[in-house]
Structures are given as C-alpha cells and as structure tokens.
Write a protein that holds these residues in place. Structure first.
Motif, short mmCIF file in Angstrom:
data_model
loop_
_atom_site.label_atom_id
_atom_site.label_comp_id
_atom_site.label_asym_id
_atom_site.label_seq_id
_atom_site.Cartn_x
_atom_site.Cartn_y
_atom_site.Cartn_z
N ALA B 120 0.84 -1.20 0.00
CA ALA B 120 0.00 0.00 0.00
C ALA B 120 0.87 1.25 0.00
O ALA B 120 0.60 2.21 -0.73
CB ALA B 120 -0.93 -0.01 1.21
N ALA B 121 1.94 1.24 0.81
CA ALA B 121 2.81 2.41 0.88
C ALA B 121 3.50 2.65 -0.46
O ALA B 121 3.62 3.79 -0.91
CB ALA B 121 3.86 2.23 1.98
N ALA B 122 3.92 1.57 -1.12
CA ALA B 122 4.60 1.71 -2.40
C ALA B 122 3.65 2.27 -3.46
O ALA B 122 4.07 2.96 -4.39
CB ALA B 122 5.17 0.37 -2.86
N ARG B 123 2.35 1.96 -3.33
CA ARG B 123 1.37 2.46 -4.29
C ARG B 123 0.58 3.61 -3.69
O ARG B 123 -0.61 3.77 -3.98
CB ARG B 123 0.41 1.33 -4.69
CG ARG B 123 1.05 0.32 -5.61
CD ARG B 123 0.21 -0.94 -5.73
NE ARG B 123 0.82 -1.95 -6.56
CZ ARG B 123 2.05 -2.41 -6.42
NH1 ARG B 123 2.82 -1.92 -5.49
NH2 ARG B 123 2.52 -3.35 -7.22
N HIS B 124 1.21 4.37 -2.83
CA HIS B 124 0.53 5.42 -2.07
C HIS B 124 -0.36 6.30 -2.97
O HIS B 124 0.12 6.83 -3.96
CB HIS B 124 1.57 6.27 -1.38
CG HIS B 124 0.97 7.38 -0.56
ND1 HIS B 124 -0.09 7.18 0.29
CD2 HIS B 124 1.26 8.70 -0.49
CE1 HIS B 124 -0.41 8.32 0.86
NE2 HIS B 124 0.39 9.27 0.40
N GLY B 125 -1.63 6.39 -2.59
CA GLY B 125 -2.55 7.26 -3.31
C GLY B 125 -3.12 6.67 -4.58
O GLY B 125 -3.94 7.29 -5.25
N ARG B 126 -2.67 5.45 -4.95
CA ARG B 126 -3.20 4.84 -6.18
C ARG B 126 -4.15 3.70 -5.84
O ARG B 126 -4.41 3.41 -4.67
CB ARG B 126 -2.03 4.36 -7.05
CG ARG B 126 -1.39 5.52 -7.81
CD ARG B 126 -0.17 5.06 -8.56
NE ARG B 126 0.99 4.98 -7.67
CZ ARG B 126 2.15 4.42 -8.01
NH1 ARG B 126 2.28 3.88 -9.20
NH2 ARG B 126 3.15 4.39 -7.17
N ALA B 127 -4.65 3.02 -6.87
CA ALA B 127 -5.72 2.04 -6.69
C ALA B 127 -5.34 0.93 -5.71
O ALA B 127 -6.13 0.55 -4.84
CB ALA B 127 -6.10 1.44 -8.04
N GLY B 128 -4.10 0.41 -5.82
CA GLY B 128 -3.67 -0.68 -4.95
C GLY B 128 -3.74 -0.28 -3.48
O GLY B 128 -4.17 -1.06 -2.62
N ASP B 129 -3.33 0.94 -3.20
CA ASP B 129 -3.36 1.47 -1.85
C ASP B 129 -4.81 1.49 -1.33
O ASP B 129 -5.11 1.00 -0.24
CB ASP B 129 -2.77 2.89 -1.88
CG ASP B 129 -2.64 3.50 -0.49
OD1 ASP B 129 -2.73 2.75 0.50
OD2 ASP B 129 -2.44 4.72 -0.40
N TRP B 130 -5.70 2.03 -2.16
CA TRP B 130 -7.11 2.12 -1.76
C TRP B 130 -7.70 0.74 -1.50
O TRP B 130 -8.41 0.54 -0.51
CB TRP B 130 -7.92 2.82 -2.84
CG TRP B 130 -7.69 4.29 -2.86
CD1 TRP B 130 -6.84 5.00 -3.68
CD2 TRP B 130 -8.27 5.27 -1.99
NE1 TRP B 130 -6.87 6.32 -3.37
CE2 TRP B 130 -7.74 6.53 -2.34
CE3 TRP B 130 -9.20 5.19 -0.95
CZ2 TRP B 130 -8.11 7.70 -1.69
CZ3 TRP B 130 -9.57 6.36 -0.30
CH2 TRP B 130 -9.02 7.60 -0.67
N ALA B 131 -7.40 -0.21 -2.38
CA ALA B 131 -7.97 -1.56 -2.25
C ALA B 131 -7.50 -2.19 -0.94
O ALA B 131 -8.31 -2.75 -0.18
CB ALA B 131 -7.54 -2.41 -3.44
#
Lengths: 316, 315
Positions: B120-131
């Motif tokens: 989640a941190a690596a994809r901060h603010g993107r779809a993966g983080d939200w999911a």
C-alpha cells in the motif's frame, strides 16, 4: 555523455520551474551550476538522474550516452544510476541509513550491481574509504552514521557514489551543511577524484568561491532559466548578464571591508509571479521595455553566452 | 547495554508482581462460595466449612496470597475444584495447542500485515493502496467470531477442504495442522488489518527521509529499497503494535477456541469461569497476563536490537 535538450519542468499548477534548458556534459568535464534556491538548479540535476519528484511534469529530451530516456522510465534510469551517473546531496546527516554500518552501505551497490561477494565488497569499500580520505578507514567500516562527523558522512556518501565507477558525479550543494574548513577539504577532494578518475563533475552551489575553486565551466541559473554560461574563471571575472554581475557584487571581499555590500534589489519571485519574458526583469538595473514581455535570446559574449537583451559590462 | 537490560528485567519482574497482586485481589473479592459450588446447594454448613478449611480459604488473605505465589513459583498452582486434578496438569495438557495457535496466528498476522502495508505504501494514493486499505478497514470492522463462522461455512461446510472444528491431537501432525488452519486465518485476518495500517503509515513516514533518496540514486530496485531500507526503519512502531496486539491475540484465542471447539487454554478458561473454578481461573488469568507482560518485555529488547542509536544512548 549526458545532454539535455529544451528541458522544461512544470509544477502541477502549470508553473515553469525550469524553462527550456540546454546542457551537455562531456566526459571528465567539471561544470559548476550556480543560482539561488528556487532557481531550478536542483531540478536540472535531478532530471539528469531521472529523479524529478513525482507530480512534476518533465518535457524535452534527456540523452544518456546517446540514448533518449523518458523522465518516467524508471527501469532505464535504474540501469544508469550508480554506473553512469551518481549523485550526492546537501544533507549528509540524514542521507545515510541510520541502521546500517557505513561499510555495509558502501558495499551494497558493489554486491548488487557488480556482483561482488561479501569479502570482495568489503575490500573495495575499504579502498573507497581510503580514496575519499576517511581516517582510520578500517575501523570506520563497522561504525554507524551517528558515530561519524558531518564531513566524514559526506565522505562516506562520496565513497558510495563512486562505488560503481560512474562517469558523472552530481554534487548538489555538497558542502552547504558543513563548516567552512571541512567544506573546503570536500571540494578539493571532489576535484582530485574527478581528475584521478577522469570522472565528470557537476557541482551545484550558491557559493561562487566554491564553484570557482572546483570547476572549469559554469552555468548561472535564475528563475528556471540558464542566464549565462562559459568558462568559470572568465565568466566570474567579466560577467555579461546583469544577474551574474549582481551576484558577484554581493560577494563579501577582503579588499572592501568598510563599505556596505551592494545587494540585488528585491527577492527571487515565486514561480507563479515570474515575468514571462526575462525572469530577472523587475530586479534588473539595466532593464529595457521589452525585457518583461519578450524572452531574451541567447547571445555570444566575450566570455561565453548570456540570455539577455542588453548583455555587457556593467558597473560592478 | 547491560544497565538498560537490568532496568528492563527489573521492570518486568515488578510488573509481574503487581499483576499477581491485582489478579489475587480481584479473585478473592468475587462473590460466590467455592465450597457451595463444589458441594452443591443441598450440602450442609459443616461440610462446606470443612471443605473451606481443607482448601485453606479460612486463612488470612496475606497468608493465602503468599501460599499462592510460593506455590506458583514452584509450579504448583493448586487443585482445580471442578476437574479434581492439579491445575498445572490441566494447563500443561492445553498449553501446546494455545501456544501453537498464538504463534501461527501472530506469524501469519505479521506476514500479511507487512506485505499489505508495504504494498500500500509503495502504491501510495493509487488504486492498490485504496484496495488494501478498504480490505483492512473491513478486517477492523468484522468481529472475529463472525468471521470464524463465515470461514467454517465456506471452507468446511461448503467446500469441505478443512475440518470445521475439534482437534485430533498431536499424534497425527498433518491432521493437527489442518485443524489449526481456519483458526489461524480467522485470528490473523482481523489482527493484520490493524497492523497493515500501522505498517503503511510507518513506511510512508520513512519513505520521506533522505536516505531513501540515496538508495534510489544508487540504482536499487523499489522492492529492495522497501524491504531492506524502509522496513527496518519502520520497525519500531510496527514492533510496538505487535506487542500490544499480543494481548488481543491471547484474548482472541479464547473466542477462537470456543468457536472451533479446540481444547486449549482459552476453552479451559471459559469452562472454569462457568464452573466458578476460582483456583483455575486465577491461575489462567495470571498466565495470560504473564504472557502479555513477557511479550512487551521482548518488544523493549527488540527496540535495542533494531536501532544502534538506542544501544549507544543507553549503554
């Protein structure tokens, strides 16, 4: 070796932080980049290593060893980082992982990029520590960053940057956080390393004395524009752009101890408040009517090039 | 270092001592006469008085406390009223199951949380983080017993992959492990939801620091930077929460063992409370408290192992 063509960096709000910069660095060249904070010099450097912060939009072309690399092509940049170009930063206190022994920090790229085994990497790290003038190098390998002084940490960071034998070392204000004596030794070290290794050096600073001591060529930046360039000694002795002239005049000198230092009137405007023509318009002593609205052409000067409608010797 | 360790050990022992006083005090002001519980409502006053004397319930409180602590230190936790055997024997029989469940639950919790949090941190603010954050929000909201029943309905009743409950004993390790899969997953899903959030925010905090930029400028891959540079520096808050969660995990096993009919300490505690088996309850509460205090003691030690600056500062 590394070249920028018409490089422009915009913020999310569409403000231009670097405007159409052209720059090429030759093997072994020592180039100084001077300018105040906010002049775009750090962004210029970051764009040469593919590390412009997320959210900023990069246009124009970056050529690395003849290969065009898109600003967001992280994979391609990763191939070149540490090997083609390496970078050291302003704040050596925070730039080292506090939980890792500095010897292991320097050994890490050797093991990952060059595939050395533990013992060989340690041996190379020791050599690098000695090359960068870290005293008691063997003992230092096993120490943590908090056990080293600021100057020693910057030397460790230089050793780390040199690990994979890069063609270009970008040093962004490497001495700003250090006291004067240490700073002087670090700049001399960078020059020596550049000469010994035939490594290009891009030295970014607001300190004209450090730049003149370190570099052969110079680029002066203001408000995202490269306003003047040429040989360091000649530009600094006979500047053609009013901004460079102002910078030099504002420098303290041992000769004129009594008089108050002249300053450039005003402050560097915020990005959104920059005039559309010459960025220096509004603070310039030789301003012409067209300066605010029309971007000045790059013209040849006796010492190199300047982007100015009225270049020439000023009353410095 | 040794001074730090000595202080921590002293604190650990003092905490355990304080816990023992609290546990004993609470248990001995509870209403309900154990003698009445054991002998039944139609017992005579004389018989109950005799039993109280035999159990030592008529001695002064301080003397009873000292006898209890002294016995506990020798491994003698007294006789269970309801089971009629030594409490230490009851615990020894059930401890391996609960400890296995706690260890497997915590291990899965940490693995899930680190993977989810760092991703989640690596994809901060993107779809993966939200999911991932949505998933963990669900995990926080769902009660563990309800999730357990859902897991049983799906994997045991519908798909018939795993047993719905019960424990076949350790003689058949494969069957034993299969019996622990669903309880472990139920425990870990709920616990890791919280820990994943902590991991994510701790990682985001570290990712802003300069040495991460140095690692990136050194040409390291994002995954390498995440696991080798960001995670170790994010460990202090993560380990703190793991220590706190250990308490939740221990109480979680009480619920889980009852849902899955596992003969562990949690189930023993439940039965003992139902039987007003004060001696057993007292021993178990003390044991659970000791496990939590020990976990937090280990967390304190872990801080020093993680961060060399603490070693220097407290040497």
């Amino acid at each position: 070796m590394i070249a920028l063509h018409n490089l422009t960096v915009r913020t999310t709000g569409g403000h231009v932080a670097v405007r159409g910069a052209d720059l090429a660095i030759q093997p072994g060249q020592r180039l100084g980049v001077v300018g105040e904070s906010g002049s775009g010099k750090t962004l210029l450097a970051l764009s040469m290593i593919g590390m412009v912060p997320e959210g900023l939009q990069v246009d124009g072309q970056v050529l690395v060893k003849g290969e065009t690399i898109a600003a967001d092509d992280e994979r391609a940049w990763r191939r070149h980082r540490a090997r083609t170009m390496a970078m050291i930063f302003q704040e050596p206190m925070a730039a080292l992982n506090p939980l890792v022994r500095v010897g292991d920090t320097v050994a890490e790229p050797l093991r990952l990029h060059l595939g050395l085994d533990r013992a060989a990497a340690r041996k190379r790290a020791l050599d690098l520590f000695e090359e960068t003038g870290i005293p008691q190098a063997r003992r230092r390998l096993g120490q943590y960053p908090h056990e080293l002084s600021g100057g020693q940490r910057q030397r460790v960071l230089i050793a780390l940057a040199l690990a994979c034998d890069p063609d270009l070392l970008i040093a962004d204000e490497p001495t700003t956080a250090l006291d004067a004596q240490v700073a002087l030794r670090i700049t001399d070290l960078l020059v020596r390393l550049s000469q010994d290794r035939q490594m290009a050096l891009m030295f970014i600073s607001h300190d004209l004395a450090a730049v003149s001591r370190t570099t052969h060529d110079i680029v002066v930046m203001y408000g995202g524009d490269i306003v003047e360039r040429g040989q360091t000694v000649r530009v600094l002795s006979d500047p053609a752009h009013p901004y460079t002239q102002g910078l030099l005049a504002a420098r303290p000198s041992l000769m004129h101890r009594e008089r108050r230092l002249p300053t450039i009137p005003g402050t560097v405007p915020q990005l959104f408040a920059l005039p559309p023509g010459c960025r220096f318009a509004g603070r310039c002593a030789r301003e012409l009517p067209q300066c605010v609205g029309t971007r000045p052409p790059v013209v040849a000067t006796p010492t190199g090039q300047a982007a100015c409608h009225l270049p020439g010797a000023g009353q410095t | 270092m040794s001074y730090f360790l000595a202080r921590r050990i002293a604190g650990f022992v003092l905490t355990l001592w304080a816990v023992s006083i609290v546990v004993f005090a609470v248990m001995n002001v509870l209403p309900g006469d154990p003698a009445l519980t054991i002998l039944g409502l139609d017992s005579t006053d004389e018989a109950r008085a005799a039993l109280r004397e035999r159990l030592g319930l008529d001695a002064p409180v301080v003397q009873r406390y000292l006898a209890w602590v002294g016995g506990a230190l020798r491994g003698d936790l007294g006789q269970s009223y309801s089971f009629g055997v030594a409490v230490s024997g009851l615990i020894a029989e059930r401890l391996p199951l609960t400890v296995s469940l706690a260890i497997s639950g915590m291990t899965l919790t940490v693995c899930l949380a680190l993977v989810m949090g760092l991703t989640a941190a690596a994809r901060h603010g993107r779809a993966g983080d939200w999911a991932i954050m949505l998933f963990s929000q669900l995990g926080i909201a769902v009660p563990v017993f309800w999730l357990s029943m859902l897991l049983v309905l799906l994997f045991a009743v519908k798909l018939r992959w795993l047993p719905p409950g019960g424990f076949p004993g350790w003689s058949d390790p494969v069957a034993a492990a299969r019996a622990l899969v669903l309880p472990t997953v139920a425990l870990a899903l709920v616990q890791s939801a919280v820990l994943a959030r902590v991991t994510r925010s701790a990682a985001l905090e570290v990712m802003r620091l300069d040495f991460v930029r140095t690692a990136r400028a050194s040409g390291f891959a994002p995954g390498h930077i995440m696991w080798r540079h960001v995670l170790p520096n994010a460990l202090v808050p993560i380990v703190t929460i793991v220590g706190l969660q250990f308490a939740g995990l221990v109480t979680g096993t009480i619920v889980i063992e009852n849902v899955f009919y596992l003969p562990g300490l949690g189930r023993l505690l439940f039965q003992s409370i139902a039987n007003r088996d004060l001696v057993t309850v007292q021993a178990l509460v003390m044991l659970f408290a000791a496990i939590v205090v020990t976990a937090n003691f280990l967390v304190d030690i872990a801080y020093v192992l993680i961060d060399p600056r603490l070693r220097a500062g407290r040497a």
